[in-house]
Design an enzyme around this catalytic site. Structure first.
Site, PDB file in Angstrom:
ATOM      1  N   LYS A   1      25.856 -53.230  -4.164  1.00 15.91           N
ATOM      2  CA  LYS A   1      26.450 -51.909  -4.342  1.00 15.91           C
ATOM      3  C   LYS A   1      26.652 -51.593  -5.824  1.00 15.91           C
ATOM      4  O   LYS A   1      26.387 -50.471  -6.283  1.00 15.91           O
ATOM      5  CB  LYS A   1      27.783 -51.834  -3.596  1.00 15.91           C
ATOM      6  CG  LYS A   1      27.644 -51.758  -2.090  1.00 15.91           C
ATOM      7  CD  LYS A   1      26.940 -50.482  -1.662  1.00 15.91           C
ATOM      8  CE  LYS A   1      26.957 -50.273  -0.171  1.00 15.91           C
ATOM      9  NZ  LYS A   1      26.168 -49.078   0.236  1.00 15.91           N
TER      10      LYS A   1
ATOM     11  N   LEU B   1      31.411 -61.596   0.873  1.00 12.05           N
ATOM     12  CA  LEU B   1      31.054 -60.212   0.590  1.00 12.05           C
ATOM     13  C   LEU B   1      30.402 -60.026  -0.780  1.00 12.05           C
ATOM     14  O   LEU B   1      29.921 -58.931  -1.092  1.00 12.05           O
ATOM     15  CB  LEU B   1      32.295 -59.322   0.655  1.00 12.05           C
ATOM     16  CG  LEU B   1      32.858 -59.004   2.035  1.00 12.05           C
ATOM     17  CD1 LEU B   1      34.087 -58.105   1.896  1.00 12.05           C
ATOM     18  CD2 LEU B   1      31.813 -58.342   2.926  1.00 12.05           C
TER      19      LEU B   1
ATOM     20  N   PRO C   1      27.510 -60.904  -2.298  1.00 12.15           N
ATOM     21  CA  PRO C   1      26.155 -60.348  -2.394  1.00 12.15           C
ATOM     22  C   PRO C   1      26.111 -58.852  -2.090  1.00 12.15           C
ATOM     23  O   PRO C   1      25.397 -58.091  -2.763  1.00 12.15           O
ATOM     24  CB  PRO C   1      25.368 -61.160  -1.355  1.00 12.15           C
ATOM     25  CG  PRO C   1      26.111 -62.453  -1.252  1.00 12.15           C
ATOM     26  CD  PRO C   1      27.557 -62.081  -1.402  1.00 12.15           C
ATOM     27  N   TYR C   2      26.869 -58.432  -1.096  1.00 12.10           N
ATOM     28  CA  TYR C   2      26.941 -57.011  -0.752  1.00 12.10           C
ATOM     29  C   TYR C   2      27.543 -56.205  -1.903  1.00 12.10           C
ATOM     30  O   TYR C   2      27.032 -55.132  -2.269  1.00 12.10           O
ATOM     31  CB  TYR C   2      27.775 -56.854   0.512  1.00 12.10           C
ATOM     32  CG  TYR C   2      28.188 -55.444   0.854  1.00 12.10           C
ATOM     33  CD1 TYR C   2      27.287 -54.548   1.417  1.00 12.10           C
ATOM     34  CD2 TYR C   2      29.497 -55.014   0.620  1.00 12.10           C
ATOM     35  CE1 TYR C   2      27.679 -53.255   1.734  1.00 12.10           C
ATOM     36  CE2 TYR C   2      29.894 -53.729   0.937  1.00 12.10           C
ATOM     37  CZ  TYR C   2      28.978 -52.849   1.495  1.00 12.10           C
ATOM     38  OH  TYR C   2      29.377 -51.576   1.811  1.00 12.10           O
ATOM     39  N   LEU C   3      28.622 -56.707  -2.492  1.00  8.40           N
ATOM     40  CA  LEU C   3      29.281 -55.990  -3.582  1.00  8.40           C
ATOM     41  C   LEU C   3      28.398 -55.935  -4.824  1.00  8.40           C
ATOM     42  O   LEU C   3      28.374 -54.928  -5.537  1.00  8.40           O
ATOM     43  CB  LEU C   3      30.625 -56.641  -3.912  1.00  8.40           C
ATOM     44  CG  LEU C   3      31.668 -56.588  -2.790  1.00  8.40           C
ATOM     45  CD1 LEU C   3      32.913 -57.371  -3.193  1.00  8.40           C
ATOM     46  CD2 LEU C   3      32.020 -55.145  -2.441  1.00  8.40           C
TER      47      LEU C   3
END
Length: 213
Positions: free
Chosen positions: A129, A122, A124-126
């Site tokens: 964001k 997760l 890269p997503y965090l």
């Protein structure tokens, strides 16, 4: 207000449109494909086309506020995460600044405060964001950032908890309650400039957000 919802056909967006309409706002549902227009209308929104990897500025015409709840989705790779969750969000923030749309609510994620502490898949997503959140915070907009914990499709409870805890094992929260929190934020001035971590809880949403003393 006229409220443009970026990602109106997503899980939170679908819950948000009718709640905005019920609260007396005029929701604009920004979607990527005309095939989604009827679903937007059914939920009380005015459908408009907007592509976060292309042209979307016209979709914001007349808006008084913008809610960003778009996402690349769990089945895509890091490339789409960068283009939608990070770059797309930054472009929407900049478009609001240019258009004089002052009010902005960002749906972020638990863990965005410390991406390297999150599960490796997760991260890269965090990071995306967090970078989008930082860009919004550094802008001139009247912004609220909501970082919900793990989302579910359960029926909304009307209650939440606010926490400083960045772990992803805090109580999950229905998308319906996140949507209702967005509506509340638009009516509660003291949420401007705040980053709030939302989880399932026992406190009525408006009270938790500071709108009920």
């Amino acid at each position: 207000m006229q409220v443009a919802v970026i990602g109106a056909n997503g899980g939170i967006g679908r819950e948000l449109l009718p709640r905005l309409a019920d609260a007396g706002h005029d929701p604009i549902g920004v979607v990527r494909d005309e095939s989604q227009f009827e679903a937007v209308r059914d939920r009380g929104g005015e459908p408009r086309l907007g592509d976060l990897e292309g042209d979307f500025d016209a979709a914001l015409d007349g808006a008084d506020a913008v809610v960003f709840t778009a996402g690349s989705g769990g089945s895509t790779g890091a490339d789409k995460t960068l283009m939608v969750d990070l770059w797309g969000a930054r472009r929407v923030v900049d478009a609001c600044v240019d258009a004089g749309i002052d009010r902005f609510v960002m749906i972020s994620s638990v863990g965005a405060g410390d991406p390297l502490a999150g599960p490796e898949p997760l991260r890269p997503y965090l990071v995306a964001k967090r970078c989008a959140d930082d860009h919004l915070e550094q802008s001139s907009l009247d912004a609220t950032i909501l970082r919900p914990t793990r989302l579910t499709d359960a029926e909304g409870t009307g209650t939440v908890s606010l926490t400083l805890d960045e772990r992803d094992d805090t109580p999950e929260i229905p998308r319906a309650d996140v949507a209702q929190a967005v509506v509340a934020c638009l009516d509660i001035d003291r949420t401007v400039g705040e980053t709030m971590h939302l989880t399932g809880g026992e406190t009525p949403i408006e009270q938790a957000l500071g709108g009920d003393d």
